[in-house]
Design an enzyme around this catalytic site. Structure first.
Site, PDB file in Angstrom:
ATOM      1  CG  HIS C 209      29.455  32.202 109.887  1.00  0.00           C
ATOM      2  ND1 HIS C 209      28.437  32.624 109.065  1.00  0.00           N
ATOM      3  CD2 HIS C 209      28.879  31.963 111.105  1.00  0.00           C
ATOM      4  CE1 HIS C 209      27.300  32.611 109.745  1.00  0.00           C
ATOM      5  NE2 HIS C 209      27.535  32.223 110.963  1.00  0.00           N
ATOM      6  CB  ALA C 250      24.486  27.023 116.522  1.00  0.00           C
ATOM      7  CG  HIS C 251      26.332  30.979 114.296  1.00  0.00           C
ATOM      8  ND1 HIS C 251      25.986  31.692 113.193  1.00  0.00           N
ATOM      9  CD2 HIS C 251      25.181  30.828 115.006  1.00  0.00           C
ATOM     10  CE1 HIS C 251      24.708  31.970 113.229  1.00  0.00           C
ATOM     11  NE2 HIS C 251      24.190  31.470 114.306  1.00  0.00           N
ATOM     12  CG  ASN C 252      29.194  33.638 117.278  1.00  0.00           C
ATOM     13  OD1 ASN C 252      28.600  33.646 116.201  1.00  0.00           O
ATOM     14  ND2 ASN C 252      30.352  34.211 117.429  1.00  0.00           N
ATOM     15  CB  SER C 270      24.706  33.992 120.109  1.00  0.00           C
ATOM     16  OG  SER C 270      25.182  34.259 118.806  1.00  0.00           O
TER      17      SER C 270
END
Lengths: 348, 348, 348
Positions: C209, C250-252, C270
């Site tokens: 990442h 979580a990511h994004n 996301s």
């Protein structure tokens, strides 16, 4: 950021490339997402959607699924690599050329002066031990492994090769971490399990836990997870299983290979889960049950009985996924059903 | 592993033994589970089930419930101890002879050179302070207590006698931890509570929290828990209450004695729970309510109103357990009910 | 505890005071709650309820909402400050005079000798770096900011002005924390996101990442939270948003301004949430959806589809709050409904 020539990338990963297109001139110096394609970047495309955006971008190189090839005009100003698995190829490219995580930074000293390493510990020469880390008696740390700043590895624990223990991780005594594992910050491996004996006045007495936690090779554990050691036998996570943040695995949990366990999962003690298990966020598994191989459960579901058939499940109570989706849909209609029934009862 | 003679065990715990059988020769050098009975081990048996396996094993000593006695042949090659509470006796044996946890290791130095201990702190001579631990101004640490590596004890906090603070624990300023307590890694005691004042433009301003967290004697807190300090008054956990991993107790939570709170429990602010509370995994309690003594709630349930009657409850909305089990069973039938009702409506 | 004269308080906060009453003699030396009003304390009153208790107390000073003024007898022995927002005024008073948290203690040395600060790091002279803290290469720490004991700030991270990083916090490389932020113990900012590429044999490969986590100004993050860095783009938390303990983003993840996100919230990758979002405990938001501004969701609810209309929602499946409350009420009646339907079917 580092940079790499398009030609080098084409050469380096030729085994994964099914065909390519374009001049392959210039150096790539960053990786872009489809949402924000930057100049001189690599971008990747898993499906036809997004092709237009890519075609009009100033990226240098596109890693695309081979099914996208027919959409690319021959006069494209971009360079194209086509393959069967663009996501995996991108992961390899990022890992090789654009790994920004500093814990592998080549300039890090191998032994931080403030690390405390017991004289009986066996730490491979190529392993990195960060500042303030504690490596206890008879601990083993393998080749090229990393123990982050202020992490604690208690006595007799074993860390395999090429494993990354991020900062502020706790590995309890005697636990075994395999090769190529990764453990994120604030995760606790080998805490005492929640096991108590009770006397007749309802006082509770901790049962000391003598089992270990064993993570097989290629296991990843996210941030802020808790994996308790076994009571007598061990807690075991199978090869290749990846665990997301904030998961709790109680004493004597057994999980098979290549599982994908997403965040805030909870698993009570002494349950066994097979290979290839997949769980959605916040799912739970009760204690003393068995889940067979190839089971998938949806987010927020709760498993309270053994699952003997592979397949997709969801809900609480757990149902086969197709049934659960009907239940979930019907649930929102419940007030209406109640009203209809009330009217029917009046008539009857 | 250490070893101990069968005879010594028989002698040491005679008060808890109702009868015994066998030669009591030889030394025990490990503790086995029923699933995997090793040679020269102690194994324990709480019920008749498993007797066959034990009888054919190469264990040395069996700790069995007295109701199992009639099943043991007089010619058994094993030595037998019968008692009323084999689980509790085993906990005592493990604690006395087979405690593998290194934090009590007799060879540990009492003050790690890299620990930072404020000159005004009062640390009992017999207490162990691990490497990298921080002991703030005017902190008190009692007899035989342990503060693990890299743990933080902020100013004015008090730790009683015989208490184990595992590595990487945070105890905020002024908090009070009783005697015989245990706090597992990555747990946060005394973080600022989630309390904000809001202005007319919906900006939020932290209300500084001046209350403490008080853990009475014999309280255990699992790994990765968060117990917030009170806003003005204190957050208090009653004597003997055991809290599992990843539990969240908000500001001004009050919990009574001898509770058993399993993993991923959440409790919003200013609620009060009585004695002997038991909760299943991932249960939740909302803010500003009161739960009386002797209440048990099942896993994943949510309590949103005060509970005034002792008993068993479950679900969300919470119901008496027997009603909740019916609701849960009916829920899976909801699509069928919907279909039946639809058909009825057509007919009517 | 410190003390301050009533007159000084009246003078200091005159802008927020609409009127006052009483002699304003004497010094206040503590802050009381309504439940336990101590001598010489300040107590605050947001509504008429509680007035009797205050009138008969030995507090010195009362901060009361102006609507309470008519209930105060002219002969009151107490001193009174009336205002439009007593909670906010109390927060200001506590922050100015009664902040018990030691991390701002003026006697703390600015650089603990055991802190490890890379020579290329840029740490403002007025910033405090606690014992055992690690400040990596090219890290920036702004004016009056605090990095607690044993916290880790990895390379290239930026910490703004007046920001408090409590002990045992992890900030991953390149992450950006704004001004006036606060991050509680055991929180992980910038862990690797849960993103894997899969080969045809169902092996999983971490996608490194390269995105950051960005916390804008005035963001608070509770204890034991995990906020993953973005895959390529960044994870961003908007100005003024306050996040409670044990939340997972979580990511994004993108979250707007001035959100209030209570404990054990989970957000998959996301997704985008607008401004002024409010969530009850243990709520969840799935991945790849969008939630518009001014949405509130109740505790334990699960959002699986985008929300385009501002308003209040709850449940799983998510419904408008008024509908969800009906569903929840009907759920407890489900066994009764089932019985009624069964009887009807017999008749028909």
């Amino acid at each position: 950021m580092p940079s790499v020539s398009c030609l080098e990338l084409q050469q380096q990963f030729k085994d994964q490339i099914t065909s390519s297109l374009g001049s392959f001139t210039g150096d790539v110096d960053n990786v872009s997402s489809l949402e924000n394609i930057r100049a001189n970047s690599i971008v990747y495309l898993t499906q036809e959607k997004g092709m237009d955006k890519v075609l009009h971008s100033s990226a240098l190189l596109v890693i695309a699924h081979e099914k996208c090839k027919s959409l690319v005009p021959t006069a494209s100003h971009l360079s194209w690599i086509f393959c069967k698995n663009p996501e995996l190829l991108m992961a390899n490219i990022k890992k090789t050329y654009f790994l920004a995580t500093p814990y592998r930074a080549p300039h890090m000293s191998l032994r931080a002066p403030s690390a405390i390493i017991h004289e009986s510990a066996l730490v491979a020469e190529s392993a990195v031990i960060g500042p303030g880390a504690f490596i206890g008696e008879k601990v083993y740390v393998g080749q090229n492994s990393f123990v982050g700043a202020n992490s604690i590895i208690e006595e007799n624990a074993k860390i395999g090769d090429n494993t990354t223990i991020h900062p502020l991780v706790y590995i309890g005594h005697s636990c075994e971490i395999g090769d190529n594992c990764e453990i994120l910050p604030h995760t606790c491996i080998g805490s005492e399990g929640y096991g108590y004996a009770h006397d007749e006045r309802w006082n509770h007495y901790r049962i000391p836990h003598s089992g270990k936690v064993i993570l097989k090779n290629d296991v990843h554990v996210g941030a802020n997870c808790s994996i308790d050691r076994g009571s007598i036998e061990d807690t075991v996570i199978g090869q290749g299983t990846k665990i997301d943040n904030q998961c709790h695995l109680a004493h004597n949990s057994i999980i098979g290979k290549n599982g994908l366990i997403t965040a805030q999962f909870g698993m009570a003690g002494s349950s066994t889960i097979g290979d290839n298990f997949v769980s959605g966020g916040k799912a739970s598994v009760t204690g003393h049950i068995t889940i067979t191989n190839n089971v998938q459960i949806s987010g927020m579901s709760g498993v309270t009985k053994s699952i003997t058939e592979p397949g997709q499940y969801g809900g609480f109570p757990l149902q086969k996924l197709q049934d659960y989706l009907k239940t979930k849909a019907a649930l929102a209609k419940l007030p209406e059903l109640r009203e209809q029934l009330r009217n029917l009862l009046k008539k009857n």
